[in-house]
Design a protein around this motif. Structure first.
Motif, PDB file in Angstrom:
ATOM      1  N   VAL A   6       0.872  -1.173   0.000  1.00  0.00           N
ATOM      2  CA  VAL A   6       0.000   0.000   0.000  1.00  0.00           C
ATOM      3  C   VAL A   6       0.908   1.223   0.000  1.00  0.00           C
ATOM      4  O   VAL A   6       1.812   1.320   0.828  1.00  0.00           O
ATOM      5  N   LYS A   7       0.667   2.128  -0.944  1.00  0.00           N
ATOM      6  CA  LYS A   7       1.479   3.340  -1.030  1.00  0.00           C
ATOM      7  C   LYS A   7       0.573   4.562  -1.091  1.00  0.00           C
ATOM      8  O   LYS A   7      -0.388   4.582  -1.864  1.00  0.00           O
ATOM      9  N   LYS A   8       0.887   5.569  -0.302  1.00  0.00           N
ATOM     10  CA  LYS A   8       0.146   6.824  -0.360  1.00  0.00           C
ATOM     11  C   LYS A   8       0.536   7.535  -1.649  1.00  0.00           C
ATOM     12  O   LYS A   8       1.709   7.661  -1.972  1.00  0.00           O
ATOM     13  N   VAL A   9      -0.476   7.992  -2.391  1.00  0.00           N
ATOM     14  CA  VAL A   9      -0.217   8.606  -3.696  1.00  0.00           C
ATOM     15  C   VAL A   9      -0.206  10.124  -3.585  1.00  0.00           C
ATOM     16  O   VAL A   9       0.726  10.783  -3.990  1.00  0.00           O
ATOM     17  N   GLU A  10      -1.265  10.692  -3.039  1.00  0.00           N
ATOM     18  CA  GLU A  10      -1.380  12.140  -2.960  1.00  0.00           C
ATOM     19  C   GLU A  10      -2.521  12.477  -2.021  1.00  0.00           C
ATOM     20  O   GLU A  10      -3.313  11.622  -1.672  1.00  0.00           O
ATOM     21  N   ASP A  11      -2.588  13.724  -1.618  1.00  0.00           N
ATOM     22  CA  ASP A  11      -3.725  14.183  -0.827  1.00  0.00           C
ATOM     23  C   ASP A  11      -4.719  14.860  -1.740  1.00  0.00           C
ATOM     24  O   ASP A  11      -4.345  15.655  -2.605  1.00  0.00           O
ATOM     25  N   CYS A  12      -5.978  14.555  -1.554  1.00  0.00           N
ATOM     26  CA  CYS A  12      -7.028  15.209  -2.323  1.00  0.00           C
ATOM     27  C   CYS A  12      -7.251  16.611  -1.774  1.00  0.00           C
ATOM     28  O   CYS A  12      -6.952  16.894  -0.626  1.00  0.00           O
ATOM     29  N   PHE A  13      -7.815  17.469  -2.580  1.00  0.00           N
ATOM     30  CA  PHE A  13      -8.074  18.833  -2.139  1.00  0.00           C
ATOM     31  C   PHE A  13      -9.083  18.900  -1.006  1.00  0.00           C
ATOM     32  O   PHE A  13      -9.103  19.846  -0.237  1.00  0.00           O
ATOM     33  N   ASP A  14      -9.938  17.904  -0.838  1.00  0.00           N
ATOM     34  CA  ASP A  14     -10.961  17.936   0.207  1.00  0.00           C
ATOM     35  C   ASP A  14     -10.510  17.273   1.504  1.00  0.00           C
ATOM     36  O   ASP A  14     -11.290  17.105   2.419  1.00  0.00           O
ATOM     37  N   GLY A  15      -9.239  16.882   1.578  1.00  0.00           N
ATOM     38  CA  GLY A  15      -8.728  16.272   2.800  1.00  0.00           C
ATOM     39  C   GLY A  15      -8.762  14.754   2.786  1.00  0.00           C
ATOM     40  O   GLY A  15      -8.334  14.123   3.736  1.00  0.00           O
ATOM     41  N   SER A  20      -2.446   3.716  -3.417  1.00  0.00           N
ATOM     42  CA  SER A  20      -2.328   2.702  -4.449  1.00  0.00           C
ATOM     43  C   SER A  20      -2.158   1.363  -3.743  1.00  0.00           C
ATOM     44  O   SER A  20      -1.244   1.193  -2.924  1.00  0.00           O
ATOM     45  N   TYR A  21      -3.048   0.429  -4.042  1.00  0.00           N
ATOM     46  CA  TYR A  21      -2.988  -0.918  -3.473  1.00  0.00           C
ATOM     47  C   TYR A  21      -2.469  -1.861  -4.536  1.00  0.00           C
ATOM     48  O   TYR A  21      -2.950  -1.848  -5.665  1.00  0.00           O
TER      49      TYR A  21
END
Length: 95
Positions: A6-15, A20-21
């Motif tokens: 599991v890798k964090k890709v980015e933060d969305c603008f809404d928090g 990515s799994y």
């Protein structure tokens, strides 16, 4: 089917959070259809790259391509950790 990474890709603008799994096997038509119990499943098996998208009532979103080992998950800001735990438990026990 088990989660390989599991890798964090980015933060969305809404928090929300995008991850990515990667699974230890390819995502199959059967495993895609099992996701349907979680929410509204859109599945397009006749696309050149068969695409699926799931949206749950609590704001979880999954997007991927059949036959690939990875897919993207967007977790909502509200109760993110609880929803993430429930999703991962579902994936490893129902696929």
């Amino acid at each position: 089917m088990n989660i390989a990474s599991v890798k964090k890709v980015e933060d969305c603008f809404d928090g929300g959070s995008v991850f990515s799994y990667e699974m230890d096997e390819e995502v199959t038509e059967a495993s895609i259809k099992r996701l349907g119990v979680l929410g509204r499943l859109d599945y397009f098996p006749h696309f050149p790259r068969p695409f699926y998208r799931l949206i749950t009532d609590d704001g979880l979103q999954i997007k991927g391509v059949e036959g690939e080992r990875d897919f993207q998950v967007i977790f909502p800001r509200k109760e993110k950790e609880k929803i993430k735990e429930e999703f991962e438990r579902f994936i490893t026990t129902h696929n």
